[in-house]
Scaffold this motif. Structure first.
Motif: not given
Length: 378
Positions: A226-233, A292-302, A311-317
């Motif tokens: 989770p994005r630790i620096w952003f409350k809403k996200e 995975s929540i948006f992170s570098t792990v997605i690249l590693q797995a791929a 997994l991103d409910y924030n859907r940052i465009e």
């Protein structure tokens, strides 16, 4: 080779490496049995002695285990044959002391390499060194996938935002995705921003998991970041994590579900869940699919050939889409089910999509990074 006594110990430095040797009570050290070809260790003291020569000195600022690993890779690469590379260990959370600045000034390196220029202590260090050593240049190596939400955050009272401007003289990027972002924010440094890939991922090329093997693993790995620096996200990331925990184990009872929290602050939100520790590559190698929540792990797995979903409910465009994306609770079960029955053609498509973010997924990045450093030092 030469010796320098430092607080009851002697730092022995070679052009090919260095080693810390404890000084016996009589204060004498016999170095004749220490081979010049010894493998370089890590200097745990920030006090160095450096022999002035025509060989360019490069300082690698290490603030984490990741930094140590990349430093070791560079030290063993061709760079070590042409340039004298030494590490400087710092705590990225502490403001650099005057003593640290004095040490760097005494070394007077031609280039300083870092993996993080956005943390306040590192920015203070860069600005402090620039005042003392205006000819010393900086190279920052991208060490994590760029999240657009992090580029919006003001990092200090003056309104500074990450890479706005780029404080370093040069930047080595994962791929075209981050390169284009940094260039857009820093058009004057366009020629100094290069795509090198990421050396830390080079080992993943040898650990690819076949589709047949991944399906046989019968394991679903969830990685929370989770994005630790952003409350809403962060609130939405936590909601997404809870939805996963609620739905996936019940929907796929024949699969083992493992959880990996990347930060201790994530774990405290889910005290009833046991997190799996160890190297992330080891966990990926035993997984059928990864969410995975948006992170570098997605690249590693791929890169390892494992079906992976963002997994991103924030859907940052402006953040990239992958082959599999989960933007709501209703998409969780269908997406995981689809990945569990993925076809080889889909994994090839996944690799092509990821290749824009982490370039050269089929070739090692270290030689490209070394070449970039050598170009800078010419």
């Amino acid at each position: 080779m030469f010796l320098k006594n430092i607080s009851g110990a002697t730092q022995i430095i070679y052009k090919k490496g260095f080693k810390r040797v404890e000084v016996p009570p009589d204060g004498r050290v016999d170095t004749k049995d220490i081979p010049d070809s010894m493998i370089s260790g890590l200097i745990t003291s920030a006090l160095f002695a450096f022999e002035k020569s025509s060989t360019p000195l490069v300082v690698f600022i290490a603030v984490s285990k990741v930094c140590e690993t990349i430093y070791k890779m560079l030290k063993k690469a061709e760079l070590a044959k042409k340039f004298f590379l030494v590490p400087l260990f710092l705590n990225e959370l502490n403001k650099p002391s005057e003593a640290v600045l004095n040490k760097v000034e005494r070394l007077s390196p031609k280039l300083i390499i870092t993996l993080n220029e956005t943390m306040l202590p590192m920015r203070i260090l860069i600005k402090g060194i620039r005042k003392r050593l205006p000819k010393t240049e900086f190279l920052v190596i991208e060490h994590g996938i760029l999240d657009y939400s992090s580029l919006k955050k003001k990092l200090d009272k003056n309104g500074y935002k990450a890479f706005q401007p780029l404080l370093s003289d040069y930047m080595a990027c994962f791929g075209d995705y981050s390169k284009k972002i940094i260039e857009r924010l820093n058009p004057s440094k366009k020629e100094r921003i290069k795509v090198t890939g990421y050396p830390l991922f080079d080992g993943l090329l040898k650990r690819k998991v076949s589709l047949k093997e991944s399906k046989r693993n019968k394991t679903i790995l969830f990685v929370s970041s989770p994005r630790i620096w952003f409350k809403k996200e962060r609130e939405k990331d936590i909601k997404a994590t809870r939805d996963f925990m609620e739905l996936i184990p019940k929907a796929f009872p024949n699969y083992k579900v493992l959880y990996r929290f990347k930060d201790f602050r994530d774990q405290k939100d889910f005290p009833h869940i046991k997190t799996i520790y160890g190297e992330i590559e080891d966990l990926l190698s035993i997984s059928s699919v990864v969410v995975s929540i948006f992170s570098t792990v997605i690249l590693q797995a791929a890169i390892m050939g494992i079906p992976v979903a963002k997994l991103d409910y924030n859907r940052i465009e402006k953040n990239p889409d992958f082959l599999w994306n989960i933007y709501s609770k209703k998409e969780l079960i269908p997406t995981v089910n689809h990945m569990l029955h993925a076809k080889a053609k889909e994994l090839e498509k996944q690799k092509l999509i990821v290749n824009d973010i982490i370039d050269f997924v089929d070739a090692p990045a270290l030689p490209r990074l070394v070449e970039f450093i050598e170009d800078i030092l010419r």
